[in-house]
Design a protein around this motif. Structure first.
Motif, PDB file in Angstrom:
ATOM      1  N   SER A  72       0.812  -1.221   0.000  1.00 45.76           N
ATOM      2  CA  SER A  72       0.000   0.000   0.000  1.00 45.76           C
ATOM      3  C   SER A  72       0.841   1.264   0.000  1.00 45.76           C
ATOM      4  CB  SER A  72      -0.925   0.009   1.220  1.00 45.76           C
ATOM      5  OG  SER A  72      -0.187   0.136   2.419  1.00 45.76           O
ATOM      6  N   GLY A  73       2.149   1.125  -0.138  1.00 48.77           N
ATOM      7  CA  GLY A  73       3.013   2.304  -0.110  1.00 48.77           C
ATOM      8  C   GLY A  73       2.989   3.016   1.231  1.00 48.77           C
ATOM      9  N   GLY A  74       2.767   2.257   2.306  1.00 47.45           N
ATOM     10  CA  GLY A  74       2.775   2.826   3.647  1.00 47.45           C
ATOM     11  C   GLY A  74       1.450   3.391   4.112  1.00 47.45           C
ATOM     12  N   ALA A  75       0.387   3.261   3.306  1.00 40.41           N
ATOM     13  CA  ALA A  75      -0.922   3.748   3.762  1.00 40.41           C
ATOM     14  C   ALA A  75      -1.369   2.978   5.000  1.00 40.41           C
ATOM     15  CB  ALA A  75      -1.952   3.615   2.648  1.00 40.41           C
ATOM     16  N   PHE A  76      -1.113   1.679   5.016  1.00 44.56           N
ATOM     17  CA  PHE A  76      -1.255   0.909   6.253  1.00 44.56           C
ATOM     18  C   PHE A  76       0.120   0.810   6.882  1.00 44.56           C
ATOM     19  CE2 PHE A  76      -1.013  -2.918   8.798  1.00 44.56           C
ATOM     20  CZ  PHE A  76      -2.132  -2.789   9.596  1.00 44.56           C
ATOM     21  N   SER A 213     -10.249  11.996  13.087  1.00 42.00           N
ATOM     22  CA  SER A 213     -10.352  10.546  12.963  1.00 42.00           C
ATOM     23  C   SER A 213      -9.173   9.868  13.640  1.00 42.00           C
ATOM     24  CB  SER A 213     -10.388  10.157  11.483  1.00 42.00           C
ATOM     25  OG  SER A 213     -10.247   8.759  11.324  1.00 42.00           O
ATOM     26  N   HIS A 214      -9.415   8.637  14.140  1.00 39.60           N
ATOM     27  CA  HIS A 214      -8.327   7.880  14.764  1.00 39.60           C
ATOM     28  C   HIS A 214      -7.375   7.299  13.732  1.00 39.60           C
ATOM     29  CE1 HIS A 214     -10.776   4.460  13.513  1.00 39.60           C
ATOM     30  NE2 HIS A 214      -9.749   3.673  13.767  1.00 39.60           N
ATOM     31  N   SER A 215      -7.777   7.282  12.459  1.00 43.79           N
ATOM     32  CA  SER A 215      -6.886   6.776  11.404  1.00 43.79           C
ATOM     33  C   SER A 215      -5.818   7.823  11.106  1.00 43.79           C
ATOM     34  CB  SER A 215      -7.680   6.455  10.135  1.00 43.79           C
ATOM     35  OG  SER A 215      -8.611   5.423  10.368  1.00 43.79           O
ATOM     36  N   ILE A 216      -4.568   7.451  11.296  1.00 47.70           N
ATOM     37  CA  ILE A 216      -3.448   8.373  11.114  1.00 47.70           C
ATOM     38  C   ILE A 216      -2.780   8.123   9.773  1.00 47.70           C
ATOM     39  CG2 ILE A 216      -1.274   9.209  12.084  1.00 47.70           C
ATOM     40  CD1 ILE A 216      -3.688   9.675  13.891  1.00 47.70           C
ATOM     41  N   ASP A 217      -2.515   9.197   9.044  1.00 45.16           N
ATOM     42  CA  ASP A 217      -1.776   9.098   7.792  1.00 45.16           C
ATOM     43  C   ASP A 217      -0.291   9.192   8.111  1.00 45.16           C
ATOM     44  OD1 ASP A 217      -0.603   9.303   5.327  1.00 45.16           O
ATOM     45  OD2 ASP A 217      -1.917  10.883   4.581  1.00 45.16           O
ATOM     46  N   PRO A 218       0.463   8.105   7.963  1.00 55.43           N
ATOM     47  CA  PRO A 218       1.882   8.140   8.304  1.00 55.43           C
ATOM     48  C   PRO A 218       2.672   9.149   7.467  1.00 55.43           C
ATOM     49  CG  PRO A 218       1.120   5.883   8.043  1.00 55.43           C
ATOM     50  CD  PRO A 218       0.034   6.769   7.525  1.00 55.43           C
ATOM     51  N   ALA A 219       2.182   9.483   6.280  1.00 59.41           N
ATOM     52  CA  ALA A 219       2.908  10.420   5.414  1.00 59.41           C
ATOM     53  C   ALA A 219       2.887  11.839   5.959  1.00 59.41           C
ATOM     54  CB  ALA A 219       2.316  10.392   4.000  1.00 59.41           C
ATOM     55  N   THR A 220       1.839  12.184   6.694  1.00 62.50           N
ATOM     56  CA  THR A 220       1.714  13.537   7.242  1.00 62.50           C
ATOM     57  C   THR A 220       1.867  13.564   8.756  1.00 62.50           C
ATOM     58  OG1 THR A 220      -0.692  13.402   7.516  1.00 62.50           O
ATOM     59  CG2 THR A 220       0.135  14.133   5.377  1.00 62.50           C
ATOM     60  N   GLY A 221       1.697  12.410   9.398  1.00 67.42           N
ATOM     61  CA  GLY A 221       1.743  12.362  10.843  1.00 67.42           C
ATOM     62  C   GLY A 221       0.484  12.870  11.498  1.00 67.42           C
ATOM     63  N   SER A 222      -0.592  13.050  10.741  1.00 66.02           N
ATOM     64  CA  SER A 222      -1.834  13.626  11.251  1.00 66.02           C
ATOM     65  C   SER A 222      -3.016  12.710  10.937  1.00 66.02           C
ATOM     66  CB  SER A 222      -2.079  14.993  10.611  1.00 66.02           C
ATOM     67  OG  SER A 222      -1.009  15.883  10.857  1.00 66.02           O
ATOM     68  N   VAL A 228     -13.136  10.552   3.566  1.00 63.80           N
ATOM     69  CA  VAL A 228     -13.592   9.163   3.432  1.00 63.80           C
ATOM     70  C   VAL A 228     -14.390   8.811   4.683  1.00 63.80           C
ATOM     71  CG1 VAL A 228     -12.901   6.744   3.278  1.00 63.80           C
ATOM     72  CG2 VAL A 228     -11.702   8.470   1.933  1.00 63.80           C
ATOM     73  N   ALA A 229     -15.675   8.537   4.506  1.00 66.05           N
ATOM     74  CA  ALA A 229     -16.543   8.229   5.644  1.00 66.05           C
ATOM     75  C   ALA A 229     -16.398   6.775   6.077  1.00 66.05           C
ATOM     76  CB  ALA A 229     -17.992   8.532   5.299  1.00 66.05           C
ATOM     77  N   SER A 230     -16.289   5.874   5.113  1.00 67.73           N
ATOM     78  CA  SER A 230     -16.127   4.462   5.457  1.00 67.73           C
ATOM     79  C   SER A 230     -15.566   3.684   4.280  1.00 67.73           C
ATOM     80  CB  SER A 230     -17.458   3.840   5.898  1.00 67.73           C
ATOM     81  OG  SER A 230     -18.325   3.675   4.797  1.00 67.73           O
ATOM     82  N   VAL A 231     -14.901   2.603   4.612  1.00 65.81           N
ATOM     83  CA  VAL A 231     -14.408   1.642   3.621  1.00 65.81           C
ATOM     84  C   VAL A 231     -14.708   0.249   4.147  1.00 65.81           C
ATOM     85  CG1 VAL A 231     -12.397   0.638   2.472  1.00 65.81           C
ATOM     86  CG2 VAL A 231     -12.556   3.125   2.749  1.00 65.81           C
ATOM     87  N   THR A 232     -15.334  -0.572   3.317  1.00 65.84           N
ATOM     88  CA  THR A 232     -15.582  -1.968   3.654  1.00 65.84           C
ATOM     89  C   THR A 232     -14.857  -2.843   2.648  1.00 65.84           C
ATOM     90  OG1 THR A 232     -17.752  -1.506   4.615  1.00 65.84           O
ATOM     91  CG2 THR A 232     -17.341  -3.774   3.891  1.00 65.84           C
ATOM     92  N   VAL A 233     -14.155  -3.853   3.162  1.00 62.61           N
ATOM     93  CA  VAL A 233     -13.421  -4.789   2.312  1.00 62.61           C
ATOM     94  C   VAL A 233     -13.879  -6.199   2.631  1.00 62.61           C
ATOM     95  CG1 VAL A 233     -11.154  -5.755   1.756  1.00 62.61           C
ATOM     96  CG2 VAL A 233     -11.411  -3.290   2.088  1.00 62.61           C
ATOM     97  N   LEU A 234     -14.133  -6.984   1.601  1.00 60.22           N
ATOM     98  CA  LEU A 234     -14.440  -8.403   1.741  1.00 60.22           C
ATOM     99  C   LEU A 234     -13.214  -9.204   1.349  1.00 60.22           C
ATOM    100  CD1 LEU A 234     -17.956  -8.482   0.017  1.00 60.22           C
ATOM    101  CD2 LEU A 234     -17.384  -7.905   2.379  1.00 60.22           C
ATOM    102  N   ALA A 247      -5.956   0.704   5.091  1.00 58.08           N
ATOM    103  CA  ALA A 247      -5.068   1.257   4.062  1.00 58.08           C
ATOM    104  C   ALA A 247      -5.834   2.106   3.059  1.00 58.08           C
ATOM    105  CB  ALA A 247      -4.339   0.119   3.345  1.00 58.08           C
ATOM    106  N   ILE A 248      -6.983   1.620   2.612  1.00 56.35           N
ATOM    107  CA  ILE A 248      -7.769   2.355   1.613  1.00 56.35           C
ATOM    108  C   ILE A 248      -8.313   3.644   2.217  1.00 56.35           C
ATOM    109  CG2 ILE A 248      -9.813   2.245   0.133  1.00 56.35           C
ATOM    110  CD1 ILE A 248      -9.286  -0.849   0.050  1.00 56.35           C
ATOM    111  N   THR A 249      -8.727   3.592   3.481  1.00 52.25           N
ATOM    112  CA  THR A 249      -9.209   4.794   4.166  1.00 52.25           C
ATOM    113  C   THR A 249      -8.127   5.864   4.185  1.00 52.25           C
ATOM    114  OG1 THR A 249     -10.732   3.542   5.572  1.00 52.25           O
ATOM    115  CG2 THR A 249     -10.047   5.705   6.360  1.00 52.25           C
ATOM    116  N   VAL A 250      -6.928   5.484   4.552  1.00 53.93           N
ATOM    117  CA  VAL A 250      -5.821   6.441   4.639  1.00 53.93           C
ATOM    118  C   VAL A 250      -5.431   6.943   3.253  1.00 53.93           C
ATOM    119  CG1 VAL A 250      -3.375   6.686   5.246  1.00 53.93           C
ATOM    120  CG2 VAL A 250      -4.943   5.526   6.815  1.00 53.93           C
TER     121      VAL A 250
END
Length: 290
Positions: A72-76, A213-222, A228-234, A247-250
């Protein structure tokens, strides 16, 4: 894990609840940042450069997390714990200052050798974006080991269904709609399949009218601010569904859905816009629901 669990089991043998409790206790003992004596907390407290032997389950989650980080290029990022703490979503509360001081791409500062791992810089493991999914898979495996073929397991909104219900119908579940947004109901049959959802409404703070949001973007540190309101993965495993939903959310709608399509993931993204909700589906999900 700061959440609840449930299990619907057809013809459940005695002792199922105790078995599930033991599985979850093991996951918490290894991977909870909220437990000072957990394996993950003790790993994060080791001096930088110190090799530490990790339990098998924790090593499985770490290896998977690093794989998704790479893809994911660090998104996760399973090593984003210092930033999670600085923004007040960890056990210590806001530790500040709220600036990017940890290395960019913290996951690259984790090294594995066999059953051991070490930190190459002052980063901290945080499995909040993958551990619940792993726990769902672990509970499912424990039920299979008991000879249970039909069940639906849920931990904090992450699910796995196997077999069928008593009426021989599949385990139908509706994808959760983000609060305040109107979207058509997306109903999915979880037949030997897992589903995980990441959303900006699940854990957040409101500071000066801004949703944090509790999801942190490692690229910005914020915290992510991409609407993005929600992402669902099957996925076949809840662990990977959980990690990829994060990862997709970030990554955001464009890059995130490009990643999901490249990885042939069945993914559904809901974006907040001034006109209301906008939905995205990957080709894999479209093929599944048609």
């Amino acid at each position: 894990m700061g959440t609840s669990w449930s299990a619907r089991i057809v013809d459940a043998p005695s002792g199922c609840a105790a078995v599930i409790g033991d599985v979850l206790a093991r996951v918490i003992a290894q991977m909870s940042n909220w437990e000072a004596q957990s394996d993950i907390s003790r790993f994060n407290a080791q001096p930088v450069g110190t090799w530490t032997a990790l339990p098998c389950d924790m090593m499985t989650v770490l290896r998977t997390g690093l794989d998704v980080a790479r893809l994911s290029g660090g998104a996760f990022d399973p090593a984003v714990g210092r930033l999670v703490e600085r923004w007040g979503f960890g056990p210590s509360g806001i530790t500040g200052p709220l600036t990017l001081q940890s290395p960019v791409s913290p996951w690259t500062k984790i090294e594995i050798n066999g059953g051991k791992a070490r930190r190459l810089a002052d980063v901290a493991l945080d499995f909040s974006g993958i551990a619940k999914g792993f726990a769902v898979d672990a509970v499912a495996q424990a039920l299979r080991d008991l000879g249970v073929p039909n069940f639906l397991v849920e931990i904090g909104g992450e699910l796995r269904g196997e077999g069928v219900r008593p009426d021989l119908q599949p385990w139908w579940v509706d994808v959760e709609a983000p609060p305040g947004l109107t979207i058509p109901v997306l109903r999915i049959a979880l037949c030997n399949l897992a589903a995980a959802t990441s959303g900006d409404y699940r854990r957040f703070r409101n500071e000066g009218g801004r949703l944090m949001s509790h999801s942190i973007d490692p690229a910005t540190g914020s915290p992510v601010g991409n609407d993005v309101a929600s992402v669902t993965v099957l996925h076949e495993t809840a662990m990977l569904a959980d990690a990829w939903a994060t990862a997709i959310t970030v990554a955001g709608p464009e890059r995130g859905m490009t990643l999901a399509t490249r990885e042939n993931l069945a993914a559904h993204l809901v974006l907040r816009t001034p006109q209301g909700a906008k939905e995205y589906m990957t080709p894999a999900l479209v093929a599944m629901v048609e």
